[in-house]
Each structure stands twice: as structure tokens, then as C-alpha cells.
Design an enzyme around this catalytic site. Structure first.
Site, PDB file in Angstrom:
ATOM      1  N   GLY A 240       3.169   2.665  -7.492  1.00  0.00           N
ATOM      2  CA  GLY A 240       2.879   2.391  -6.082  1.00  0.00           C
ATOM      3  C   GLY A 240       3.962   1.647  -5.327  1.00  0.00           C
TER       4      GLY A 240
ATOM      5  N   LYS B  99      -7.603   7.176  -8.169  1.00  0.00           N
ATOM      6  CA  LYS B  99      -7.975   5.756  -8.222  1.00  0.00           C
ATOM      7  C   LYS B  99      -9.252   5.530  -7.390  1.00  0.00           C
ATOM      8  CE  LYS B  99      -3.231   4.649  -9.231  1.00  0.00           C
ATOM      9  NZ  LYS B  99      -2.099   3.736  -9.101  1.00  0.00           N
TER      10      LYS B  99
ATOM     11  N   GLU C 192      -3.765  -0.715 -14.314  1.00  0.00           N
ATOM     12  CA  GLU C 192      -4.687  -1.425 -13.406  1.00  0.00           C
ATOM     13  C   GLU C 192      -5.951  -1.855 -14.159  1.00  0.00           C
ATOM     14  OE1 GLU C 192      -4.598   1.585 -10.360  1.00  0.00           O
ATOM     15  OE2 GLU C 192      -2.529   1.012  -9.943  1.00  0.00           O
TER      16      GLU C 192
ATOM     17  N   ASN D 271      -4.221  11.033 -10.153  1.00  0.00           N
ATOM     18  CA  ASN D 271      -5.203   9.953 -10.305  1.00  0.00           C
ATOM     19  C   ASN D 271      -5.524   9.416  -8.912  1.00  0.00           C
ATOM     20  OD1 ASN D 271      -6.621   7.638 -10.877  1.00  0.00           O
ATOM     21  ND2 ASN D 271      -4.920   6.572 -11.895  1.00  0.00           N
TER      22      ASN D 271
ATOM     23  N   SER E 248       5.376   6.273  -8.981  1.00  0.00           N
ATOM     24  CA  SER E 248       6.119   6.714  -7.792  1.00  0.00           C
ATOM     25  C   SER E 248       6.695   8.123  -7.910  1.00  0.00           C
ATOM     26  CB  SER E 248       7.212   5.701  -7.434  1.00  0.00           C
ATOM     27  OG  SER E 248       6.630   4.450  -7.106  1.00  0.00           O
TER      28      SER E 248
ATOM     29  N   GLU F 122       4.024   4.706 -17.960  1.00  0.00           N
ATOM     30  CA  GLU F 122       4.013   4.272 -16.567  1.00  0.00           C
ATOM     31  C   GLU F 122       4.499   2.827 -16.480  1.00  0.00           C
ATOM     32  OE1 GLU F 122       1.026   6.625 -14.089  1.00  0.00           O
ATOM     33  OE2 GLU F 122      -0.132   5.086 -15.090  1.00  0.00           O
TER      34      GLU F 122
ATOM     35  N   HIS G 201      -5.103   2.595 -18.224  1.00  0.00           N
ATOM     36  CA  HIS G 201      -4.210   2.503 -17.056  1.00  0.00           C
ATOM     37  C   HIS G 201      -3.875   1.028 -16.838  1.00  0.00           C
ATOM     38  CE1 HIS G 201      -2.740   2.558 -12.961  1.00  0.00           C
ATOM     39  NE2 HIS G 201      -2.510   3.855 -13.129  1.00  0.00           N
TER      40      HIS G 201
HETATM   41  P1  PGA Z   1       1.791   6.081  -8.065  1.00  0.00           P
HETATM   42  O1  PGA Z   1       0.711   5.708  -9.211  1.00  0.00           O
HETATM   43  O2  PGA Z   1       2.141   7.527  -8.226  1.00  0.00           O
HETATM   44  O3  PGA Z   1       1.063   5.785  -6.774  1.00  0.00           O
HETATM   45  O4  PGA Z   1       2.958   5.187  -8.279  1.00  0.00           O
HETATM   46  C1  PGA Z   1       0.879   6.198 -10.497  1.00  0.00           C
HETATM   47  C2  PGA Z   1      -0.282   5.802 -11.367  1.00  0.00           C
HETATM   48  O5  PGA Z   1      -0.815   4.694 -11.246  1.00  0.00           O
HETATM   49  O6  PGA Z   1      -0.689   6.616 -12.228  1.00  0.00           O
END
Ligand code: PGA
Length: 254
Positions: free
Chosen positions: A177, A15, A103, A13, A217, A171, A101
């Protein structure tokens, strides 16, 4: 169970990262996959920003790497300024779409009901829906992980869901992140619970075959340990999907 183990999916992803020049990074990934000593044991997907989906679609042609969108509107078309429909994403080259997601749930206050409608929209357009679930740090510290994940799963799963058109991504919000990941035992517990709920909601066969990805992560150094966990059928990768070298390091763990 081993016989039924679904083929893993590793999805990146991007983003809100990626201008037209990101095509070069994607071309390196295509080259890396083609040049790998052995064929990857997983399906591979990249979800770039919608603005470069068409461009990326040319780059991945014939490589086996699939593309996905990062979100879609529930409607097919209409007066929804700034939004994109699942049909538009498909038209630009997507085969799947991430929905729900964390976010989106946080930044755009998306409810599980909206996520479910978006997953149904993805199916209507012929896209696979990657439905994201996960608890916040507060929910985790107050012992509510299983409850939250269970509620999100039930409320976000499309009526039209089956193992071919739906993937679940667990997740934990606090792991995204941050470089922090849950313990192997914690991931096994949540994924085992999601599997049980999927079997209850979709029936034995479909529930057993639906892929459950872990996200938060994931990097080359922990990919192997994570993929070995029971009921982990791949990964949803954010930061480490932006560089072909890192993403290849994750893919080759499968
Ligand atoms: P990350 O994000 O691998 O940077 O932790 C995962 C995600 O948001 O799908």
C-alpha cells in the site's frame, strides 16, 4: 526449470472493501476477461470480504475466475464469536484462503504457528492456502530479510502442503500500500531463496512446482517487470484489484 514453470496466479485481495454494489466491478472484470484478445496466461482469483462471497460466486460462475477468503479460523466450527471457518468460506464459494497476511500478523498478533494451523484448516476444507510472508522495514534495514522470510516459511507451512494446495506470497510489509517496491534484484534474491527452501522442505518436484507470488504495490505499470523475474509465479494484489480496469491491466501482463 522452464518446463516446470508453474502456471502463474494473479490474486486480488479486496481486504475490508466491498459492499454488495461491488458486484458491478466484479461483473466488469468478468466481462473484461471474456472479451480479452487472448486468453489470460494466468489463473485469476478475487478474495472479497466474506460477507459478499456468495454474491460474488454467482457473478463469476462460468468465467474461470476463482474466489478466495482472506482469513479463516483453525477449527471447523464451534464457540468462536465473529470468526469464520474454512468450511464456511468453501460453502460460500471460496476455492482458496489467504492466511498470515501481514495485516493479520500485525493487527491480530498472529504467530506463524497460528498461520500454519489456519493453512492446515484450509486444506482440511479442500481450499488452497495462500501463505503470506514478508519482512518489516526495520527488519530489512537491519539486513534480516532472508532470516525472517526463512523462519516464517518453515513455521507457517502446513504439514499437508503440496504444490496444488499451497501458494506462497512474498509481501515485504513496507511495500504494501505504499507505492514502493523492492528492486528486481532484491525480489529475485528472496524468491530464489524461498524456492530453495521449498525444495528442501517439500522435495524436488513439489518444491519446484509450488507457486511463489510477489505482493506489495503491484500495478499495471510494473506488472510485466515483476512477472519476468525468476521464481515469480504471479502476484497478490491489494489496492489495484479494486478496480476492474487496473486488475485487468495486471492480468494482461501475464
Ligand atoms: P497492495 O497490497 O497491492 O495494495 O500494496 C498488497 C497486499 O496486501 O496483498
Amino acid at each position: 526449470m522452464a518446463v516446470n514453470r508453474p502456471k502463474p496466479l494473479v490474486a486480488g485481495n479486496w481486504k475490508m472493501n466491498g459492499l454488495k454494489a461491488a458486484k458491478k466491478e466484479l461483473a466488469s472484470l468478468v466481462k473484461g476477461v471474456a472479451g480479452a484478445k487472448s486468453k489470460p496466461g494466468c489463473d485469476i482469483m478475487i478474495c472479497p470480504p466474506a460477507t459478499i462471497l456468495s454474491l460474488c460466486s454467482d457473478t463469476v460462475k462460468g468465467s474461470g475466475i476463482k474466489l478466495g477468503g482472506q482469513d479463516c479460523h483453525a477449527e471447523a466450527s464451534g464457540a468462536h464469536t465473529g470468526d469464520l471457518s474454512a468450511e464456511m468460506l468453501k460453502n460460500a464459494g471460496a476455492r482458496a484462503c489467504i492466511v498470515g497476511h501481514s495485516e493479520r500478523r500485525t493487527d491480530h498478533c498472529e504467530s506463524s504457528l497460528e498461520v500454519k494451523l489456519k493453512a492446515e484448516a484450509a486444506h482440511r476444507a479442500g481450499l488452497m492456502a495462500i501463505i503470506c510472508l514478508g519482512e518489516t522495514a526495520d527488519e530489512r534495514s537491519s539486513g534480516k530479510t532472508i532470516k525472517i522470510v526463512g523462519q516464517q516459511l518453515k513455521a507457517s507451512l502446513a504439514e499437508s502442503a503440496n504444490h496444488k494446495n499451497t501458494v506462497i506470497a512474498y509481501e515485504p510489509v513496507w511495500a504494501i500500500g505504499t507505492g514502493n517496491t523492492p528492486t528486481v534484484a532484491d525480489i529475485a534474491k528472496v524468491h530464489g531463496y524461498i524456492r530453495k527452501r521449498l525444495i528442501a522442505l517439500l522435495g524436488d518436484e513439489t518444491g519446484a512446482k509450488t507457486r511463489i507470488l510477489y505482493g506489495g504495490s503491484v500495478k499495471p505499470s510494473n506488472a510485466k517487470e515483476l512477472m519476468d523475474i525468476d521464481n515469480v509465479n504471479g502476484a497478490l494484489v491489494g489496492g489495484a484489484s479494486l478496480k476492474a480496469k487496473d486488475f485487468l491491466g495486471i492480468i494482461t501482463a501475464y
